[in-house]
Design a protein around this motif. Structure first.
Motif, PDB file in Angstrom:
ATOM      1  N   GLY A   1     -43.947  56.725 -13.697  1.00  0.00           N
ATOM      2  CA  GLY A   1     -43.437  55.579 -14.442  1.00  0.00           C
ATOM      3  C   GLY A   1     -43.009  54.431 -13.542  1.00  0.00           C
ATOM      4  N   ILE A   2     -42.706  53.315 -14.182  1.00  0.00           N
ATOM      5  CA  ILE A   2     -42.299  52.101 -13.460  1.00  0.00           C
ATOM      6  C   ILE A   2     -40.850  51.786 -13.810  1.00  0.00           C
ATOM      7  CG2 ILE A   2     -42.763  49.648 -13.110  1.00  0.00           C
ATOM      8  CD1 ILE A   2     -45.639  50.240 -14.103  1.00  0.00           C
ATOM      9  N   LEU A   3     -40.007  51.688 -12.786  1.00  0.00           N
ATOM     10  CA  LEU A   3     -38.600  51.363 -13.003  1.00  0.00           C
ATOM     11  C   LEU A   3     -38.463  49.885 -13.365  1.00  0.00           C
ATOM     12  CD1 LEU A   3     -35.581  52.180 -12.860  1.00  0.00           C
ATOM     13  CD2 LEU A   3     -35.634  51.493 -10.447  1.00  0.00           C
ATOM     14  N   VAL A   4     -37.820  49.627 -14.495  1.00  0.00           N
ATOM     15  CA  VAL A   4     -37.606  48.258 -14.957  1.00  0.00           C
ATOM     16  C   VAL A   4     -36.110  47.958 -14.901  1.00  0.00           C
ATOM     17  CG1 VAL A   4     -37.848  46.632 -16.865  1.00  0.00           C
ATOM     18  CG2 VAL A   4     -39.610  48.366 -16.476  1.00  0.00           C
ATOM     19  N   LYS A   5     -35.747  46.969 -14.090  1.00  0.00           N
ATOM     20  CA  LYS A   5     -34.349  46.558 -13.957  1.00  0.00           C
ATOM     21  C   LYS A   5     -34.124  45.323 -14.823  1.00  0.00           C
ATOM     22  CE  LYS A   5     -34.414  48.118  -9.140  1.00  0.00           C
ATOM     23  NZ  LYS A   5     -34.300  47.692  -7.722  1.00  0.00           N
ATOM     24  N   GLN A   6     -33.348  45.481 -15.881  1.00  0.00           N
ATOM     25  CA  GLN A   6     -33.096  44.369 -16.792  1.00  0.00           C
ATOM     26  C   GLN A   6     -32.105  43.366 -16.208  1.00  0.00           C
ATOM     27  OE1 GLN A   6     -34.828  43.896 -19.347  1.00  0.00           O
ATOM     28  NE2 GLN A   6     -35.633  45.856 -20.018  1.00  0.00           N
ATOM     29  N   HIS A   7     -31.255  43.828 -15.313  1.00  0.00           N
ATOM     30  CA  HIS A   7     -30.256  42.959 -14.682  1.00  0.00           C
ATOM     31  C   HIS A   7     -30.168  43.300 -13.203  1.00  0.00           C
ATOM     32  CE1 HIS A   7     -28.618  41.444 -18.523  1.00  0.00           C
ATOM     33  NE2 HIS A   7     -28.806  42.674 -18.970  1.00  0.00           N
ATOM     34  N   ASP A   8     -29.938  42.288 -12.378  1.00  0.00           N
ATOM     35  CA  ASP A   8     -29.660  42.541 -10.964  1.00  0.00           C
ATOM     36  C   ASP A   8     -28.247  42.119 -10.585  1.00  0.00           C
ATOM     37  OD1 ASP A   8     -29.932  39.822 -11.099  1.00  0.00           O
ATOM     38  OD2 ASP A   8     -31.569  39.678  -9.661  1.00  0.00           O
ATOM     39  N   LYS A   9     -27.552  41.466 -11.542  1.00  0.00           N
ATOM     40  CA  LYS A   9     -26.153  41.099 -11.346  1.00  0.00           C
ATOM     41  C   LYS A   9     -25.386  41.358 -12.634  1.00  0.00           C
ATOM     42  CE  LYS A   9     -26.863  37.530  -7.815  1.00  0.00           C
ATOM     43  NZ  LYS A   9     -26.662  36.098  -7.463  1.00  0.00           N
ATOM     44  N   LEU A  10     -24.087  41.596 -12.479  1.00  0.00           N
ATOM     45  CA  LEU A  10     -23.234  41.880 -13.631  1.00  0.00           C
ATOM     46  C   LEU A  10     -22.101  40.866 -13.677  1.00  0.00           C
ATOM     47  CD1 LEU A  10     -22.850  44.158 -15.857  1.00  0.00           C
ATOM     48  CD2 LEU A  10     -21.075  45.058 -14.344  1.00  0.00           C
ATOM     49  N   PRO A  11     -21.980  40.105 -14.773  1.00  0.00           N
ATOM     50  CA  PRO A  11     -20.846  39.185 -14.886  1.00  0.00           C
ATOM     51  C   PRO A  11     -19.551  39.974 -15.055  1.00  0.00           C
ATOM     52  CG  PRO A  11     -22.097  39.231 -16.935  1.00  0.00           C
ATOM     53  CD  PRO A  11     -22.876  40.034 -15.942  1.00  0.00           C
ATOM     54  N   ILE A  12     -18.544  39.648 -14.265  1.00  0.00           N
ATOM     55  CA  ILE A  12     -17.282  40.394 -14.324  1.00  0.00           C
ATOM     56  C   ILE A  12     -16.098  39.437 -14.365  1.00  0.00           C
ATOM     57  CG2 ILE A  12     -18.183  42.426 -13.132  1.00  0.00           C
ATOM     58  CD1 ILE A  12     -16.761  41.409 -10.586  1.00  0.00           C
ATOM     59  N   SER A  13     -14.984  39.955 -14.870  1.00  0.00           N
ATOM     60  CA  SER A  13     -13.710  39.239 -14.872  1.00  0.00           C
ATOM     61  C   SER A  13     -12.642  40.188 -14.357  1.00  0.00           C
ATOM     62  CB  SER A  13     -13.346  38.766 -16.284  1.00  0.00           C
ATOM     63  OG  SER A  13     -14.322  37.875 -16.786  1.00  0.00           O
ATOM     64  N   CYS A  14     -11.788  39.684 -13.459  1.00  0.00           N
ATOM     65  CA  CYS A  14     -10.724  40.516 -12.904  1.00  0.00           C
ATOM     66  C   CYS A  14      -9.778  39.644 -12.096  1.00  0.00           C
ATOM     67  CB  CYS A  14     -11.297  41.622 -12.013  1.00  0.00           C
ATOM     68  SG  CYS A  14     -12.176  41.000 -10.561  1.00  0.00           S
ATOM     69  N   LEU A  15      -8.634  40.210 -11.752  1.00  0.00           N
ATOM     70  CA  LEU A  15      -7.736  39.543 -10.819  1.00  0.00           C
ATOM     71  C   LEU A  15      -8.339  39.614  -9.417  1.00  0.00           C
ATOM     72  CD1 LEU A  15      -4.251  40.862 -12.021  1.00  0.00           C
ATOM     73  CD2 LEU A  15      -5.131  38.525 -12.248  1.00  0.00           C
ATOM     74  N   PRO A  16      -8.041  38.648  -8.569  1.00  0.00           N
ATOM     75  CA  PRO A  16      -8.603  38.664  -7.209  1.00  0.00           C
ATOM     76  C   PRO A  16      -8.338  39.964  -6.456  1.00  0.00           C
ATOM     77  CG  PRO A  16      -7.607  36.542  -7.656  1.00  0.00           C
ATOM     78  CD  PRO A  16      -7.273  37.412  -8.825  1.00  0.00           C
ATOM     79  N   SER A  17      -7.210  40.605  -6.716  1.00  0.00           N
ATOM     80  CA  SER A  17      -6.882  41.848  -6.011  1.00  0.00           C
ATOM     81  C   SER A  17      -7.810  42.995  -6.393  1.00  0.00           C
ATOM     82  CB  SER A  17      -5.435  42.245  -6.301  1.00  0.00           C
ATOM     83  OG  SER A  17      -5.227  42.396  -7.700  1.00  0.00           O
ATOM     84  N   ALA A  18      -8.492  42.878  -7.554  1.00  0.00           N
ATOM     85  CA  ALA A  18      -9.397  43.935  -8.011  1.00  0.00           C
ATOM     86  C   ALA A  18     -10.864  43.551  -7.835  1.00  0.00           C
ATOM     87  CB  ALA A  18      -9.122  44.252  -9.481  1.00  0.00           C
ATOM     88  N   LEU A  19     -11.114  42.454  -7.155  1.00  0.00           N
ATOM     89  CA  LEU A  19     -12.472  41.930  -7.030  1.00  0.00           C
ATOM     90  C   LEU A  19     -13.397  42.909  -6.307  1.00  0.00           C
ATOM     91  CD1 LEU A  19     -14.134  39.367  -7.657  1.00  0.00           C
ATOM     92  CD2 LEU A  19     -13.553  38.553  -5.367  1.00  0.00           C
ATOM     93  N   ILE A  20     -14.617  43.029  -6.810  1.00  0.00           N
ATOM     94  CA  ILE A  20     -15.637  43.881  -6.188  1.00  0.00           C
ATOM     95  C   ILE A  20     -16.885  43.046  -5.935  1.00  0.00           C
ATOM     96  CG2 ILE A  20     -14.833  46.056  -7.180  1.00  0.00           C
ATOM     97  CD1 ILE A  20     -16.920  45.715  -9.385  1.00  0.00           C
ATOM     98  N   SER A  21     -17.671  43.445  -4.943  1.00  0.00           N
ATOM     99  CA  SER A  21     -18.885  42.694  -4.615  1.00  0.00           C
ATOM    100  C   SER A  21     -20.125  43.299  -5.250  1.00  0.00           C
ATOM    101  CB  SER A  21     -19.071  42.632  -3.095  1.00  0.00           C
ATOM    102  OG  SER A  21     -19.203  43.943  -2.553  1.00  0.00           O
ATOM    103  N   HIS A  22     -20.067  44.602  -5.614  1.00  0.00           N
ATOM    104  CA  HIS A  22     -21.244  45.242  -6.192  1.00  0.00           C
ATOM    105  C   HIS A  22     -20.839  46.403  -7.096  1.00  0.00           C
ATOM    106  CE1 HIS A  22     -20.384  47.798  -2.682  1.00  0.00           C
ATOM    107  NE2 HIS A  22     -20.946  48.771  -3.386  1.00  0.00           N
TER     108      HIS A  22
END
Length: 232
Positions: free
Chosen positions: A123-144
């Motif tokens: 089969g062929i892997l289909v990625k519908q998204h390559d980024k995820l919109p997120i909301s958080c306080l700066p102290s909880a920020l993640i890069s991936h």
């Protein structure tokens, strides 16, 4: 100081000033934020490389220190402009964050693991998204956010947003049922053969739209009369 980037303030702004900075080997930039006065600076392009690397490895938060000041401030890389042909840096935007206010940003989706539907069924892997919109306080920020595809064993299996493991304090605006990844069946030989067939077109059967002008017969009254030459 380690992990703190020093910024040299610019006193002149505008296109001419930015061009002058680039001619001196520096990249113009700006720091701005909510209820924060914008400040312009110039930066060595090698420092932008270091900023990008530090942002991708950590939470995305960077410490910058303006020349002549004592206390660094927290920023995130908002945008980096590059030359469309040369690929060199042209401008960088940094957003100064307030630690008591939520950030709206994006986290990269990093796919890991091995899908049986891909490995064994072709089969062929289909990625519908390559980024995820997120909301958080700066102290909880993640890069991936990690997306493990081990669960994709058949062509019916999917990974949805609700299957992702987000840290506490991090939320996304996407629907919980939004599909992130799936595996599609490979095309059959018959389908590939059909796609490779040349489309035969009979030019005699092509219908021309628009009104067709009737050309007058030679020597008929319908023929356009030439204007009589004036006598001098």
């Amino acid at each position: 100081m380690a992990n703190i980037f020093e910024l040299k303030l610019r006193e002149d702004f505008g296109k001419v000033a930015a061009k002058r900075s680039r001619s001196n080997g520096l990249i113009p930039g700006v720091v701005y934020g909510d209820q924060i006065k914008s400040r312009h600076f110039a930066l060595d392009p090698r420092d932008i490389d270091k900023m990008k690397k530090a942002s991708q490895k950590g939470t995305g938060l960077l410490d910058v220190l303006f020349a002549g000041e004592k206390d660094p401030v927290k920023v995130v890389i908002q945008n980096i402009e590059t030359h469309s042909v040369k690929g060199v840096y042209e401008h960088i935007d940094l957003y100064q964050v307030r630690m008591d206010r939520e950030l709206n940003t994006e986290a990269a989706l990093e796919f890991s693991g091995s899908s049986k539907a891909v490995r064994d069924l072709g089969g062929i892997l289909v990625k519908q998204h390559d980024k995820l919109p997120i909301s958080c306080l700066p102290s909880a920020l993640i890069s991936h956010v990690e997306v493990n595809i081990d669960s994709l064993n058949t062509f019916e299996d999917v990974i949805r947003v609700k299957d992702l493991k987000l840290p506490e304090g991090v939320v996304t605006s996407l629907s919980a049922d939004e599909i992130v990844a799936a595996v599609t069946e490979p095309r059959s030989e018959a389908e590939l053969e059909e796609l490779n067939k040349e489309v035969e077109v009979d030019v005699d059967k092509i219908e021309v739209t628009g009104e067709k002008k009737e050309e007058p017969e030679e020597g008929s009254e319908a023929a356009e009369e030439k204007p009589e030459k004036k006598k001098e």
